[in-house]
Scaffold this active site. Structure first.
Site, PDB file in Angstrom:
ATOM      1  N   HIS A   1       0.696  -1.172   0.269  1.00 54.47           N
ATOM      2  CA  HIS A   1       0.126   0.346   0.002  1.00 54.47           C
ATOM      3  C   HIS A   1       0.856   1.060  -0.146  1.00 54.47           C
ATOM      4  CE1 HIS A   1       0.357   1.573   4.085  1.00 54.47           C
ATOM      5  NE2 HIS A   1       0.668   0.925   4.261  1.00 54.47           N
ATOM      6  N   CYS A   2       0.853   2.362  -0.805  1.00 50.97           N
ATOM      7  CA  CYS A   2       0.990   3.385  -0.131  1.00 50.97           C
ATOM      8  C   CYS A   2      -0.375   4.464  -0.303  1.00 50.97           C
ATOM      9  CB  CYS A   2       1.444   4.151  -1.578  1.00 50.97           C
ATOM     10  SG  CYS A   2       0.115   4.427  -3.367  1.00 50.97           S
ATOM     11  N   ASN A   3      -0.705   5.720   0.093  1.00 49.26           N
ATOM     12  CA  ASN A   3      -1.410   6.576   0.824  1.00 49.26           C
ATOM     13  C   ASN A   3      -2.810   6.052  -0.087  1.00 49.26           C
ATOM     14  OD1 ASN A   3       1.391   8.602   0.393  1.00 49.26           O
ATOM     15  ND2 ASN A   3       0.149   9.284   1.975  1.00 49.26           N
TER      16      ASN A   3
ATOM     17  N   GLY B   1      -2.977   3.975  -2.578  1.00 49.57           N
ATOM     18  CA  GLY B   1      -3.010   2.373  -4.013  1.00 49.57           C
ATOM     19  C   GLY B   1      -3.280   2.628  -4.805  1.00 49.57           C
TER      20      GLY B   1
END
Length: 219
Positions: free
Chosen positions: A147-149, A151
Site C-alpha cells: 500500500h501507499c497513500n 493505493g
C-alpha cells in the site's frame, strides 16, 4: 486489449499534473500533500466543505485488490483497518507511502520504504528491496498487502514491476492483472515511463542470454 494498450501509452510526461495526495494520520487528522516543483506543501483538510479548491473526502477506501491470493494492493485506509486485514488474512505489509505510520506493529510483519509520488522519483531503484520483502512473505506462505497513500500510483507500480519480474510477463499483461484487481490504479506518468524502460531492459537481457546460449551451442 486495444483499449488497454491505448491507456498505457496515454501515460506521458506531456500529460503530467501536479501530484496531490490525501493522507490520514493515525490520530484521524487529514492532510493534503501537494507537490509544486520539487517542494512538498502540506496543509490540513478543512473540517467541512473545501479549502483551496479541495473538497474533503471522509469516506474510507477499504477495497483491497487481490492480484494473487498472497499478493494484495490497497490504500492506507485498508492498512489501518484491522477487520479488513483479518478478512484477507494479511500477515505482511509493505508500506511504500510517504508519511504514513504503521498501525499494528505487534500483529504484522512490516517493511516501510518512503517513496515520493513524483514522476522524477526513481522508483526502479526501490524494486529490489520491495521484491525481496514480497518474495519472503510468499515463501513463508504469508499474504502481503502493498500500500501507499491512495493505493493507485506508487504501490501499483511496485506490484506491476513485481509481476513483470517474478512471472516474466510484459508491462501490458502485468498492468491488466493489477487493473482488474484494483480498477482505480493510475501510476504517475514518470513511473509508467520507468516501467517501459524496465521492460526494455528485461527484454534486452533475455536476448543477450539467448545469443549467449546459441553461441555456446555452436562452439
Amino acid at each position: 486489449m486495444h483499449s488497454l494498450n491505448q491507456e498505457i501509452r496515454a501515460f506521458s510526461r506531456d500529460n503530467l499534473r501536479k501530484q496531490c495526495t490525501r493522507v490520514t494520520t493515525l490520530t484521524g487528522k487529514r492532510l493534503i500533500e501537494t507537490w509544486k516543483g520539487a517542494r512538498l506543501h502540506v496543509e490540513e483538510a478543512a473540517p467541512s466543505g473545501g479549502a483551496g479548491g479541495y473538497v474533503q473526502d471522509l469516506s474510507s477506501d477499504l477495497h483491497v485488490g487481490v492480484v494473487r491470493p498472497w499478493l494484495l494492493l490497497g490504500s492506507q485506509d485498508a492498512a489501518h483497518d484491522m477487520d479488513t486485514l483479518k478478512k484477507h488474512k494479511v500477515t505482511h505489509i509493505l508500506n511504500v507511502a510517504y508519511g504514513v505510520e504503521n498501525a499494528f506493529l505487534s500483529d504484522f510483519t512490516y517493511k516501510s520504504i518512503s517513496i515520493l509520488d513524483l514522476p522524477e522519483t526513481n522508483i526502479l531503484s526501490y524494486f529490489p528491496e520491495c521484491f525481496e520483502f514480497i518474495e519472503q512473505a510468499k515463501m513463508k506462505d504469508g499474504v502481503v498487502l502493498v500500500h501507499c497513500n491512495a493505493g493507485v500510483s506508487r504501490a501499483a507500480a511496485v506490484v506491476i514491476g513485481f509481476l513483470m519480474n517474478s512471472e516474466e510477463i510484459s508491462l501490458t499483461s502485468a498492468f491488466s492483472l493489477v487493473k482488474n484487481a484494483r480498477p482505480s490504479i493510475c501510476p504517475n506518468a514518470g513511473f509508467m515511463e520507468q516501467l517501459h524502460t524496465y521492460q526494455e531492459g528485461k527484454e534486452s537481457k533475455k536476448c543477450d542470454k539467448i545469443q549467449e546460449l546459441e553461441g555456446d551451442s555452436n562452439s
